[in-house]
Every structure is written in structure tokens, then in C-alpha cells.
Write a protein that holds these residues in place. Structure first.
Motif, PDB file in Angstrom:
ATOM      1  N   ASN A  28       0.807  -1.225   0.000  1.00  0.00           N
ATOM      2  CA  ASN A  28       0.000   0.000   0.000  1.00  0.00           C
ATOM      3  C   ASN A  28       0.837   1.270   0.000  1.00  0.00           C
ATOM      4  O   ASN A  28       0.386   2.305   0.501  1.00  0.00           O
ATOM      5  CB  ASN A  28      -0.957   0.011   1.189  1.00  0.00           C
ATOM      6  N   LEU A  29       2.043   1.178  -0.513  1.00  0.00           N
ATOM      7  CA  LEU A  29       2.873   2.376  -0.648  1.00  0.00           C
ATOM      8  C   LEU A  29       2.333   3.207  -1.803  1.00  0.00           C
ATOM      9  O   LEU A  29       2.320   2.750  -2.940  1.00  0.00           O
ATOM     10  CB  LEU A  29       4.333   1.995  -0.894  1.00  0.00           C
ATOM     11  N   LEU A  30       1.878   4.399  -1.504  1.00  0.00           N
ATOM     12  CA  LEU A  30       1.243   5.236  -2.517  1.00  0.00           C
ATOM     13  C   LEU A  30       2.218   6.242  -3.125  1.00  0.00           C
ATOM     14  O   LEU A  30       2.219   6.457  -4.332  1.00  0.00           O
ATOM     15  CB  LEU A  30       0.049   5.961  -1.925  1.00  0.00           C
ATOM     16  N   SER A  31       2.996   6.882  -2.287  1.00  0.00           N
ATOM     17  CA  SER A  31       3.911   7.895  -2.806  1.00  0.00           C
ATOM     18  C   SER A  31       5.006   8.173  -1.780  1.00  0.00           C
ATOM     19  O   SER A  31       4.865   7.859  -0.599  1.00  0.00           O
ATOM     20  CB  SER A  31       3.178   9.195  -3.121  1.00  0.00           C
ATOM     21  N   ILE A  32       6.077   8.745  -2.286  1.00  0.00           N
ATOM     22  CA  ILE A  32       7.186   9.144  -1.420  1.00  0.00           C
ATOM     23  C   ILE A  32       7.460  10.617  -1.618  1.00  0.00           C
ATOM     24  O   ILE A  32       7.581  11.079  -2.751  1.00  0.00           O
ATOM     25  CB  ILE A  32       8.442   8.307  -1.708  1.00  0.00           C
ATOM     26  N   GLY A  33       7.531  11.339  -0.534  1.00  0.00           N
ATOM     27  CA  GLY A  33       7.792  12.770  -0.575  1.00  0.00           C
ATOM     28  C   GLY A  33       9.277  13.034  -0.408  1.00  0.00           C
ATOM     29  O   GLY A  33      10.108  12.453  -1.100  1.00  0.00           O
ATOM     30  N   GLY A 105      -7.464   4.379  -1.185  1.00  0.00           N
ATOM     31  CA  GLY A 105      -8.629   5.243  -1.259  1.00  0.00           C
ATOM     32  C   GLY A 105      -8.422   6.520  -0.469  1.00  0.00           C
ATOM     33  O   GLY A 105      -7.407   7.197  -0.621  1.00  0.00           O
ATOM     34  N   LEU A 106      -9.381   6.826   0.396  1.00  0.00           N
ATOM     35  CA  LEU A 106      -9.285   8.032   1.211  1.00  0.00           C
ATOM     36  C   LEU A 106      -8.572   7.780   2.538  1.00  0.00           C
ATOM     37  O   LEU A 106      -8.316   8.713   3.294  1.00  0.00           O
ATOM     38  CB  LEU A 106     -10.684   8.585   1.486  1.00  0.00           C
ATOM     39  N   ASP A 107      -8.259   6.531   2.813  1.00  0.00           N
ATOM     40  CA  ASP A 107      -7.600   6.159   4.054  1.00  0.00           C
ATOM     41  C   ASP A 107      -6.100   6.152   3.835  1.00  0.00           C
ATOM     42  O   ASP A 107      -5.519   5.157   3.410  1.00  0.00           O
ATOM     43  CB  ASP A 107      -8.074   4.774   4.502  1.00  0.00           C
ATOM     44  N   ARG A 108      -5.473   7.296   4.110  1.00  0.00           N
ATOM     45  CA  ARG A 108      -4.043   7.454   3.845  1.00  0.00           C
ATOM     46  C   ARG A 108      -3.358   8.053   5.061  1.00  0.00           C
ATOM     47  O   ARG A 108      -3.942   8.830   5.803  1.00  0.00           O
ATOM     48  CB  ARG A 108      -3.809   8.366   2.642  1.00  0.00           C
TER      49      ARG A 108
END
Length: 124
Positions: A28-33, A105-108
């Protein structure tokens, strides 16, 4: 959870070069800042060495400016630290740090994660 795997440390003579790598992975890795490298020498506090944002804006500690270069590969979720003109005072354990967003989804949620550390030793 996000796992960070570092590699590239070792022993080098003064004036030499090393490149450190750090790769992030996880469910569930979505993005890295922002991504960064820190270091901690024996008996000293951990210090920030270099940072790079998601749009590749970089910043460096004064002690490494002109000698170290931080970069990232967003497709590989990786950050690198090219170290040149190494000095004995660069000897430390180097840690990568990333701000990663996980979930669906919206659960981040965004959290900071640390690598296990890799030893860099510079002999005089």
C-alpha cells in the motif's frame, strides 16, 4: 509499513568515493515525498547530510557541499548519495529517511521511515 534497504557503505581511503543507495518498498505504498540522508559518528548526534524533495530540489550540510550529491529515482522509490573527496571526518553510519504515504482510497497516512544504516569508514 514501509521498508528501507540501504547498501553501498564500506571502507575507503581519504579522497576516494562511494555511492550509497536506499530503496523503499511496502504494501500500500502510494507515494514518497522528501528523502534524505543522515549520518551519525561515534559519540555524536545524528546530523542531516542532504535532502531532496519530490521535485528534486536539493539541500546539503555545509560540511559536504561540493563533495556529495543526492539524487532519486521515483520509478524505483530509491534515493542515492554520491560521496566524493571523502575525508576521515565523514566516517559515520549513514541512514536514509523518507516521508512515505501508505493506504488506499481516502484512508491514507504519511509517516517518516528510517533505513537500518550503513557504515562508511574513511581512512587517512
Amino acid at each position: 509499513q514501509v521498508q528501507l534497504v540501504e547498501s553501498g557503505g564500506g571502507l575507503v581511503q581519504a579522497g576516494g568515493s562511494l555511492t550509497l543507495s536506499c530503496t523503499a518498498s511496502g504494501r500500500n505504498l502510494l507515494s514518497i515525498g522528501p528523502m534524505a540522508w543522515y549520518r551519525q559518528a561515534p559519540g555524536k548526534q545524528r546530523e542531516l547530510v542532504a535532502t531532496i524533495t519530490s521535485v528534486r530540489s536539493t539541500d546539503y550540510a555545509d560540511s559536504v557541499k561540493g563533495r556529495f550529491t543526492i539524487s532519486r529515482d521515483n520509478a524505483k522509490n530509491a534515493v542515492y548519495l554520491q560521496m566524493g573527496s571523502l575525508k576521515p571526518e565523514d566516517t559515520a553510519v549513514y541512514y536514509c529517511n523518507v516521508r512515505a504515504t501508505t493506504g488506499s482510497g481516502l484512508d491514507r497516512i504519511s509517516s517518516d521511515y528510517w533505513g537500518q544504516g550503513t557504515q562508511v569508514s574513511v581512512s587517512s
